[in-house]
Design an enzyme around this catalytic site. Structure first.
Site, PDB file in Angstrom:
ATOM      1  N   HIS A  61      44.661  48.734  44.064  1.00 12.24           N
ATOM      2  CA  HIS A  61      45.943  49.436  43.884  1.00 12.24           C
ATOM      3  C   HIS A  61      45.763  50.821  43.242  1.00 12.24           C
ATOM      4  O   HIS A  61      44.661  51.191  42.844  1.00 12.24           O
ATOM      5  CB  HIS A  61      46.923  48.575  43.071  1.00 12.24           C
ATOM      6  CG  HIS A  61      46.976  47.154  43.544  1.00 12.24           C
ATOM      7  ND1 HIS A  61      47.663  46.768  44.672  1.00 12.24           N
ATOM      8  CD2 HIS A  61      46.371  46.021  43.080  1.00 12.24           C
ATOM      9  CE1 HIS A  61      47.504  45.470  44.856  1.00 12.24           C
ATOM     10  NE2 HIS A  61      46.715  44.983  43.915  1.00 12.24           N
ATOM     11  N   GLU A  98      48.056  45.941  36.669  1.00 11.20           N
ATOM     12  CA  GLU A  98      46.822  45.550  37.353  1.00 11.20           C
ATOM     13  C   GLU A  98      45.979  46.782  37.704  1.00 11.20           C
ATOM     14  O   GLU A  98      44.759  46.757  37.580  1.00 11.20           O
ATOM     15  CB  GLU A  98      47.170  44.777  38.634  1.00 11.20           C
ATOM     16  CG  GLU A  98      45.945  44.368  39.449  1.00 11.20           C
ATOM     17  CD  GLU A  98      46.327  43.700  40.765  1.00 11.20           C
ATOM     18  OE1 GLU A  98      47.520  43.453  40.999  1.00 11.20           O
ATOM     19  OE2 GLU A  98      45.405  43.430  41.568  1.00 11.20           O
ATOM     20  N   HIS A 155      40.627  42.861  41.411  1.00 13.66           N
ATOM     21  CA  HIS A 155      42.068  42.621  41.311  1.00 13.66           C
ATOM     22  C   HIS A 155      42.387  41.705  40.137  1.00 13.66           C
ATOM     23  O   HIS A 155      41.497  41.069  39.562  1.00 13.66           O
ATOM     24  CB  HIS A 155      42.591  41.956  42.594  1.00 13.66           C
ATOM     25  CG  HIS A 155      42.677  42.881  43.749  1.00 13.66           C
ATOM     26  ND1 HIS A 155      43.845  43.424  44.196  1.00 13.66           N
ATOM     27  CD2 HIS A 155      41.695  43.396  44.535  1.00 13.66           C
ATOM     28  CE1 HIS A 155      43.607  44.219  45.222  1.00 13.66           C
ATOM     29  NE2 HIS A 155      42.304  44.220  45.450  1.00 13.66           N
ATOM     30  N   GLU A 233      39.765  38.157  42.190  1.00 10.69           N
ATOM     31  CA  GLU A 233      40.955  38.058  41.344  1.00 10.69           C
ATOM     32  C   GLU A 233      40.441  37.580  40.000  1.00 10.69           C
ATOM     33  O   GLU A 233      40.150  36.401  39.803  1.00 10.69           O
ATOM     34  CB  GLU A 233      41.959  37.065  41.942  1.00 10.69           C
ATOM     35  CG  GLU A 233      42.501  37.462  43.307  1.00 10.69           C
ATOM     36  CD  GLU A 233      43.589  38.546  43.251  1.00 10.69           C
ATOM     37  OE1 GLU A 233      43.846  39.074  42.145  1.00 10.69           O
ATOM     38  OE2 GLU A 233      44.158  38.857  44.308  1.00 10.69           O
TER      39      GLU A 233
HETATM   40 ZN    ZN Z   1      45.804  43.157  43.515  1.00 12.65          ZN
END
Ligand code: ZN
Length: 270
Positions: A61, A98, A155, A233
């Site tokens: 992101h 994030e 992430h 993640e």
């Molecule tokens: Zn993400």
């Protein structure tokens, strides 16, 4: 099937995946004979075991994505269909984004990987509320032309399921877009999972299977990458304990060190 349930859970949790681009300089054509000094900077040695290696780090992101909705919702081709260019990513309950977590971990990884001799390519150059993207297709292709040795996409998850915590590593299945990189990606996923486990991180307790791995065919960052590629993640940012770790300098360093350990183990086995 394990691949469907986690994808659904993640979609329900409002989690996103990411994406970048840009011109990548080609490796030297080798027209000139190497000198002693250039040889010493690229040859692996005890202190620089990753010399000559190229690692792409994708900090998921961009901090400003939420301010550029129309741009990041544009549809892009990901090898087997179309998805949004990118998403906003998630945050902790207290609002730590994030995008900032992934950016900080990426920078820490870059320091460590460079110290080991690797060349590092980041898929974005800054973490700013004034910027958006890059899209997942560009993130997926980043490093293909170099070619880089592997790609790690960082992430944080955003599950609201009660008690959901822990990390998981995502790789793409053996399908047409990744036929050239599937085996390497699976091996990199296993190497990354092992390194995260050795560093003391718990596997995600909210995915089917519970083995800390997930296989997804709907992520452009994975589909369009021609090298071994995983998406990690690192934790669930909506879980208080994970959130505390993910928003602290010491926690970020632990994640970075573990991910570098996984890279190193994959590339040179030590
Ligand atoms: Zn993400």
């Amino acid at each position: 099937m394990r691949t469907l349930l986690p994808a659904l859970l993640i979609a329900l949790a409002g989690v996103a995946s990411c994406g970048q681009s840009g011109a990548v300089p080609a490796r030297p054509a080798g027209s000139a004979a190497p000198t002693a000094s250039t040889t010493s900077t690229t040859a692996p040695s005890a202190g620089r075991p990753l010399a000559g290696r190229v690692v792409v780090i994708d900090p998921g992101h961009q901090l400003g994505n939420s301010r550029h909705r129309a741009r990041i919702e544009r549809r892009v081709w990901i090898g087997n269909g179309y998805t949004a260019c990118n998403t906003t990513g998630t945050s902790t309950d207290s609002g730590f984004p994030e995008a900032t977590f992934t950016w900080r971990v990426a920078k820490r990884m870059r320091i460590e990987l460079r110290a080991l001799g690797a060349r590092v390519i980041l898929t974005r150059k800054a973490n700013s509320r004034g910027l958006w993207g890059p899209c997942v297709d560009a993130r997926g292709r980043r490093g293909n032309a170099v070619p880089a040795d592997l790609k790690v996409s960082i992430h944080g998850d955003g599950s609201y399921a009660a008690g959901a915590h822990g990390f998981h590593v995502i790789y793409a299945p053996d399908h047409r877009p990744t036929a050239d990189s599937y085996r390497g990606s699976r091996r990199l996923a296993e190497s990354t999972r092992a390194a995260m486990g050795r560093a003391g991180f718990a596997r995600a307790n909210y995915l089917a299977g519970g083995d800390g791995l997930d296989v997804r065919s709907d992520l452009g960052t994975l589909n369009l990458s021609n090298m071994p590629t995983v998406m990690v993640e690192c934790g669930n940012m909506r879980n208080p304990a994970d959130a505390r770790r993910m928003s602290s300098p010491s926690g970020e360093q632990r994640y970075a060190a573990a991910l570098v350990r996984g890279v190193r183990s994959f590339l040179v086995g030590r």
